[in-house]
Design an enzyme around this catalytic site. Structure first.
Site, PDB file in Angstrom:
ATOM      1  N   VAL A 104       0.851  -1.200   0.000  1.00 14.49           N
ATOM      2  CA  VAL A 104       0.000   0.000   0.000  1.00 14.49           C
ATOM      3  C   VAL A 104       0.884   1.246   0.000  1.00 14.49           C
ATOM      4  O   VAL A 104       1.995   1.223   0.523  1.00 14.49           O
ATOM      5  CB  VAL A 104      -0.909  -0.041   1.262  1.00 14.49           C
ATOM      6  N   GLY A 125       2.992   3.324  -4.705  1.00 16.24           N
ATOM      7  CA  GLY A 125       2.908   3.537  -6.151  1.00 16.24           C
ATOM      8  C   GLY A 125       2.634   2.253  -6.926  1.00 16.24           C
ATOM      9  O   GLY A 125       2.880   2.192  -8.118  1.00 16.24           O
ATOM     10  N   GLY A 158      -0.394   0.753  -7.167  1.00 15.95           N
ATOM     11  CA  GLY A 158      -1.775   0.678  -7.639  1.00 15.95           C
ATOM     12  C   GLY A 158      -2.680  -0.211  -6.805  1.00 15.95           C
ATOM     13  O   GLY A 158      -3.642  -0.781  -7.335  1.00 15.95           O
ATOM     14  N   ASP A 204      -3.423   4.158 -14.324  1.00 17.39           N
ATOM     15  CA  ASP A 204      -3.513   3.053 -13.359  1.00 17.39           C
ATOM     16  C   ASP A 204      -4.652   2.097 -13.697  1.00 17.39           C
ATOM     17  O   ASP A 204      -4.457   0.882 -13.763  1.00 17.39           O
ATOM     18  CB  ASP A 204      -3.749   3.590 -11.936  1.00 17.39           C
TER      19      ASP A 204
HETATM   20  O1  PMV Z   1       3.220   7.015  -7.373  1.00 17.60           O
HETATM   21  P1  PMV Z   1       2.366   6.621  -8.541  1.00 17.60           P
HETATM   22  O2  PMV Z   1       2.692   5.282  -9.123  1.00 17.60           O
HETATM   23  O3  PMV Z   1       0.920   6.832  -8.278  1.00 17.60           O
HETATM   24  O4  PMV Z   1       2.772   7.563  -9.728  1.00 17.60           O
HETATM   25  C1  PMV Z   1       2.721   8.958  -9.708  1.00 17.60           C
HETATM   26  C2  PMV Z   1       3.075   9.425 -11.074  1.00 17.60           C
HETATM   27  C3  PMV Z   1       3.176  10.927 -11.241  1.00 17.60           C
HETATM   28  O5  PMV Z   1       3.522  11.136 -12.583  1.00 17.60           O
HETATM   29  C4  PMV Z   1       4.284  11.487 -10.358  1.00 17.60           C
HETATM   30  C5  PMV Z   1       1.874  11.625 -10.909  1.00 17.60           C
HETATM   31  C6  PMV Z   1       0.736  11.373 -11.891  1.00 17.60           C
HETATM   32  O6  PMV Z   1      -0.425  11.718 -11.550  1.00 17.60           O
HETATM   33  O7  PMV Z   1       0.955  10.884 -13.010  1.00 17.60           O
END
Ligand code: PMV
Length: 315
Positions: A102, A105, A107, A152
């Site tokens: 969790v 990053g 998902g 995502d």
């Molecule tokens: O941390 P993650 O996997 O949700 O990725 C964020 C990616 C960013 O480019 C930094 C932000 C976005 O909304 O795309």
């Protein structure tokens, strides 16, 4: 009575984070050896409309009607019912489990939504097309993330690598030759909202320089797409290293990420970078099979969790 179960994988951003916010392309890939699972069991003896939700990871065992309306699981079910024009579900128990880390990053929230939507559709006997599942999960994300890019829900639904540009239809990528990623977690919760905000502040002060960095990241992502499609994934390593330099220029790395990246490269990774918002969360490294144990060993003291996953076109 059998349970109706469905799964959805985790995901990781391979190239293009941050620049994607400024309309450059990004690539995200599914991480299929971690998963969210939703299982629904009919409860014919329970009171009509009684829906019990159990999710051990968040210490939840409650009736749906007792949860606050803004709860993500309540929202997912409401969006699902609304889509099918239904008022409620038959009495049931819904069990949610997930081994997706969790707040790193990967998902996890999106995967729970997709698994739940799929299990619900099996439970009521209505087929749910992938694109519909993806759209409904996007509706859920909008409630929590304001303006999510849509990457995502697409990568998690299709469980395929995705090439993505904001406000364009995502493109599913064909992986001509599978490759292996090693994902190591700093154990520091990644702060996507904070780092995105910090980059925004710098952009407001110095748009010209930041736009140049975003252009270079966009160029790297375009080259990476070609490598994935034409079957030369070994070339991704150098592109990852270059992307990491640019992310450092955006000031979204941190000593813990830099340490994992250096150690992975030192132990034989073909390339490595942070993934996602940065300032914590995960680093990813491109690895050859014969180096995996050595790299794992080099990182074991510094990473809170290490996941090795193959990226291919298989779902
Ligand atoms: O941390 P993650 O996997 O949700 O990725 C964020 C990616 C960013 O480019 C930094 C932000 C976005 O909304 O795309």
């Amino acid at each position: 009575m059998p349970a109706f179960a469905a799964y959805a994988p985790g995901k990781i951003i391979l190239f293009g984070e941050h620049a994607v916010v400024y309309s450059r392309p990004a690539i995200a890939v599914p991480i299929t050896n971690v998963k969210a699972r939703a299982a629904i069991q009919a409860e014919p003896l329970a009171e009509p409309g009684s829906i019990r939700i159990i999710s051990p990871a968040i210490d939840l065992d409650s009736l749906l009607s007792d949860l606050p309306s803004e709860h993500p699981l309540v929202q997912s079910i409401a969006i699902f019912l609304n889509h099918y024009g239904l008022k409620s579900l038959p009495a049931c128990t819904i069990r949610i489990t997930s081994d997706i880390p969790v707040a790193s990053g990967m998902g996890s929230g999106t995967a729970v939504s997709i698994a739940l939507l799929r299990a619900l559709s099996a439970f009521i006997g209505h087929p749910l097309a992938d694109q519909t599942a993806s759209n409904l999960a996007y509706e859920v994300e909008k409630i929590y993330h304001g303006t999510p890019s849509g990457i995502d829900n697409t990568v998690v639904t299709y469980s395929r690598p995705v090439y993505f540009i904001r406000n364009h239809s995502p493109e599913l990528l064909k992986v001509s030759k599978p490759f292996t990623l090693l994902i190591a977690d700093t154990g520091i919760p990644s702060s996507t909202a904070i780092t995105v905000g910090e980059v925004r502040k710098r952009w407001e002060q110095d748009a010209k320089d930041l736009e140049k960095i975003f252009d270079q990241i966009g160029e790297i992502t375009t080259q990476a797409k070609l490598c994935i499609e034409e079957g030369t994934p070994e070339k991704l390593g150098a592109l990852m290293d270059h992307n990491q330099q640019l992310l450092q220029m955006l000031n979204v790395s941190c000593p813990e990420l830099d340490n994992l990246i250096q150690r992975a490269r030192g132990a034989g990774a073909l390339g490595a970078k942070l993934s996602g918002g940065g300032k914590g969360g995960n680093m990813i490294a491109l690895v050859n099979e014969d180096k995996i144990e050595k790299i794992k060993h080099a990182l074991s003291e510094y990473a809170s969790r290490i996941i090795v996953s193959e990226v291919s076109s298989e779902r």
